[in-house]
Design a protein around this motif. Sequence first.
Motif, PDB file in Angstrom:
ATOM      1  N   ILE A 458     -61.342 -34.086   5.260  1.00  0.00           N
ATOM      2  CA  ILE A 458     -61.841 -34.058   6.633  1.00  0.00           C
ATOM      3  C   ILE A 458     -60.927 -33.181   7.486  1.00  0.00           C
ATOM      4  O   ILE A 458     -59.706 -33.256   7.401  1.00  0.00           O
ATOM      5  N   CYS A 459     -61.535 -32.334   8.315  1.00  0.00           N
ATOM      6  CA  CYS A 459     -60.773 -31.469   9.218  1.00  0.00           C
ATOM      7  C   CYS A 459     -60.018 -32.332  10.227  1.00  0.00           C
ATOM      8  O   CYS A 459     -60.604 -33.194  10.892  1.00  0.00           O
ATOM      9  N   ARG A 460     -58.728 -32.081  10.339  1.00  0.00           N
ATOM     10  CA  ARG A 460     -57.907 -32.870  11.262  1.00  0.00           C
ATOM     11  C   ARG A 460     -58.218 -32.566  12.723  1.00  0.00           C
ATOM     12  O   ARG A 460     -58.049 -33.410  13.598  1.00  0.00           O
ATOM     13  N   THR A 461     -58.698 -31.363  12.987  1.00  0.00           N
ATOM     14  CA  THR A 461     -58.940 -30.958  14.375  1.00  0.00           C
ATOM     15  C   THR A 461     -60.142 -31.665  14.977  1.00  0.00           C
ATOM     16  O   THR A 461     -60.127 -32.047  16.152  1.00  0.00           O
ATOM     17  N   ARG A 488     -65.209 -38.828   9.536  1.00  0.00           N
ATOM     18  CA  ARG A 488     -65.789 -37.557   9.118  1.00  0.00           C
ATOM     19  C   ARG A 488     -65.389 -36.483  10.121  1.00  0.00           C
ATOM     20  O   ARG A 488     -64.830 -36.784  11.187  1.00  0.00           O
ATOM     21  N   GLY A 489     -65.658 -35.231   9.802  1.00  0.00           N
ATOM     22  CA  GLY A 489     -65.389 -34.132  10.720  1.00  0.00           C
ATOM     23  C   GLY A 489     -66.629 -33.772  11.501  1.00  0.00           C
ATOM     24  O   GLY A 489     -67.733 -33.683  10.945  1.00  0.00           O
ATOM     25  N   PHE A 500     -64.901 -29.938   7.327  1.00  0.00           N
ATOM     26  CA  PHE A 500     -63.929 -30.058   6.237  1.00  0.00           C
ATOM     27  C   PHE A 500     -62.943 -28.901   6.299  1.00  0.00           C
ATOM     28  O   PHE A 500     -63.305 -27.777   6.658  1.00  0.00           O
ATOM     29  N   ARG A 501     -61.713 -29.186   5.912  1.00  0.00           N
ATOM     30  CA  ARG A 501     -60.699 -28.133   5.823  1.00  0.00           C
ATOM     31  C   ARG A 501     -59.689 -28.536   4.748  1.00  0.00           C
ATOM     32  O   ARG A 501     -58.967 -29.519   4.901  1.00  0.00           O
ATOM     33  N   GLU A 550     -61.264 -44.691   1.568  1.00  0.00           N
ATOM     34  CA  GLU A 550     -60.545 -45.792   2.220  1.00  0.00           C
ATOM     35  C   GLU A 550     -59.355 -45.269   3.022  1.00  0.00           C
ATOM     36  O   GLU A 550     -59.025 -45.802   4.085  1.00  0.00           O
ATOM     37  N   ARG A 551     -58.713 -44.206   2.518  1.00  0.00           N
ATOM     38  CA  ARG A 551     -57.560 -43.629   3.220  1.00  0.00           C
ATOM     39  C   ARG A 551     -57.973 -42.688   4.338  1.00  0.00           C
ATOM     40  O   ARG A 551     -57.120 -42.128   5.030  1.00  0.00           O
ATOM     41  N   GLY A 552     -59.282 -42.482   4.512  1.00  0.00           N
ATOM     42  CA  GLY A 552     -59.764 -41.620   5.588  1.00  0.00           C
ATOM     43  C   GLY A 552     -59.550 -40.149   5.335  1.00  0.00           C
ATOM     44  O   GLY A 552     -59.515 -39.348   6.278  1.00  0.00           O
ATOM     45  N   GLU A 553     -59.454 -39.753   4.060  1.00  0.00           N
ATOM     46  CA  GLU A 553     -59.193 -38.344   3.736  1.00  0.00           C
ATOM     47  C   GLU A 553     -60.454 -37.554   3.436  1.00  0.00           C
ATOM     48  O   GLU A 553     -60.441 -36.333   3.485  1.00  0.00           O
ATOM     49  N   SER A 554     -61.545 -38.233   3.074  1.00  0.00           N
ATOM     50  CA  SER A 554     -62.800 -37.550   2.800  1.00  0.00           C
ATOM     51  C   SER A 554     -63.950 -38.451   3.219  1.00  0.00           C
ATOM     52  O   SER A 554     -63.738 -39.579   3.681  1.00  0.00           O
ATOM     53  N   THR A 555     -65.167 -37.945   3.058  1.00  0.00           N
ATOM     54  CA  THR A 555     -66.343 -38.692   3.492  1.00  0.00           C
ATOM     55  C   THR A 555     -67.108 -39.253   2.299  1.00  0.00           C
ATOM     56  O   THR A 555     -66.970 -38.777   1.165  1.00  0.00           O
TER      57      THR A 555
END
Length: 608
Positions: A458-461, A488-489, A500-501, A550-555
Amino acid sequence: MIGKPTKIGEQLVRDQLITTEQLHEALAKQASGGGKLGVNLIDMGAITGTALVNALAKRLEVKGCVLRHGLIDPKVAKCVQKEEAERLKVLPMFRVFDELTVAMIDPQSLPTLDRLRDLTGKRIRPVLALESNIEEFQQKYLTKEVTVDSFMASIEETDVRIEDSDAYDEPGVTDLDQLVEGSPIINLVNLIVLTAMRDGASDIHIEPDRQATHIRYRIDGQLRELFRPPKGMHAQIVSRIKVIGKMDISEKRLPQEGRVHLIADGREVDLRVSSMPTVLGEKIVIRILDKSNLSFELEDLGLCGEDLQNVLKMLKTPYGLILVTGPTGSGKTTTLYSALELLNDQTKNIVTVEDPVEYQLPMITQIQVNDQVGLTFSRALRSILRQDPDIVMIGEMRDPDTARVAVQAALTGHLVLSTLHTNDCPGGVARLSDMGIEPYLISSSVIGIVAQRLPRKICRTCRTSYYPPRDLLDMVGWSHRANELFQRGEGCRECHMTGFRGRIGVYEVMPMDAELQRLIQSSAPESALRRHLNRIGWKNLRDKALEVIERGESTLEEVMRVTRSEAAEIAEVGPAVARITPTAEAESRAATGGSAEIEVREEIEVPA
């Protein structure tokens, strides 16, 4: 009576760039209406801006430049505020390390140079440009964002030309003189490569069409079209790429391959170029091999916890076969390189055989497969075993002969690492069996299998919260979480509106134990292997991917996309994973259209 001609006027006449009559006419116009002599000569059509800049630069003994798109980095241009740049009559162009190249109307003005040093903290390399030229590009670069569309619009039909092949004996642009003399096509190709590097693209696709040329970048595993030059430029773009790739520019009927080593942004990058004839013209695909973008630390790739410990334990084994499996583009080669970096020291002889060698590693002997001369994987591997290796890395097991030699090497005291194209770890065993390797050899040689995928992060921005569709939650057994917020981004300029990035590795690791060896030796089906793995609490790729959510890194959508093949392969597995049912691939969010922004920091240096 017209006054005495100025020195620049005398020089222009002496160099036969203008006539005496044209000079007198320009001076008369200057006396009556004002304005500068050079501007009047250009307005009269007596001389071009380029010729005038060259003459002024020669007189002042400085570098001269006619500004155009492709020579200016938009971000660098804004390192001096618009008001200050207009007051000083300057425009920053690009930066190379700590040296800033700046277009100026008076490159010898010490107060201006001192002021620029104070403002930027950089060494200043002044370049002469016409005041009208500087003012024009100040308006373009200091007041709005520069887009690819504006760059393409600036290239006139008459500007496009094919240079003679003799002109490219030294294709690298290493000096401003060469940079300025480059054609728009050269600048466009440089722009295509630099933009891909800055966006983190792994491949560039240059495809002909009936109406235009499509330039698509593979970013985070997905192709995105970022801009579209006119159709008339396609042949010139292909020719320029072939020239720098040392390919036959006249051969358009057969596929070709080339390689370019270049320096851009202070980074050494290799480009693998492939051309393919199509009914509409040649298609070019460029693979970007930028080692500076890679991390060879296993932890950085996404391996962690028990999986990391199991992999490290495998790598400490003195002999045996370690396989990394997954589809094309899932990061298998990077994982192998990371393992080699971990194993690499003065006490070991490490040899690789690859097709192609993607990244050169120090203190490791790397061999490039060459089928044209008979240097195949199996032949190279047999020769390697006579070179007293401790560790052997095989880029890919493509045929039964290579697989058999690799297994024999693993059984005779060598640590062998290789890749296979299978969906998961149990599938690796079946693949070796399909290649004719006897079950007792598989059980004796294989010490572990790693399967992996690369879901996008997921894009942090533009990270935001949302409620996933109920059907997706049902697919993974999360129906009870329908009221929970997930990440999600939303889509922004930084991620090209995809949300996504970057990507993160998801791994399943299957170290061999006594029961697995017994099952394999008895030719047990894959379902039996899976039931055993389920009994010992083993987690498959889908389970590991859900941990990433669960870690919030992807969707959830992205995880379903990259792990879709696993769902259909667990029908006979126990209840711990029965919650995942066979499904079709969940479509990920599509990237929106529109042009991306471009930036050019410095020209490409291609060593001869």
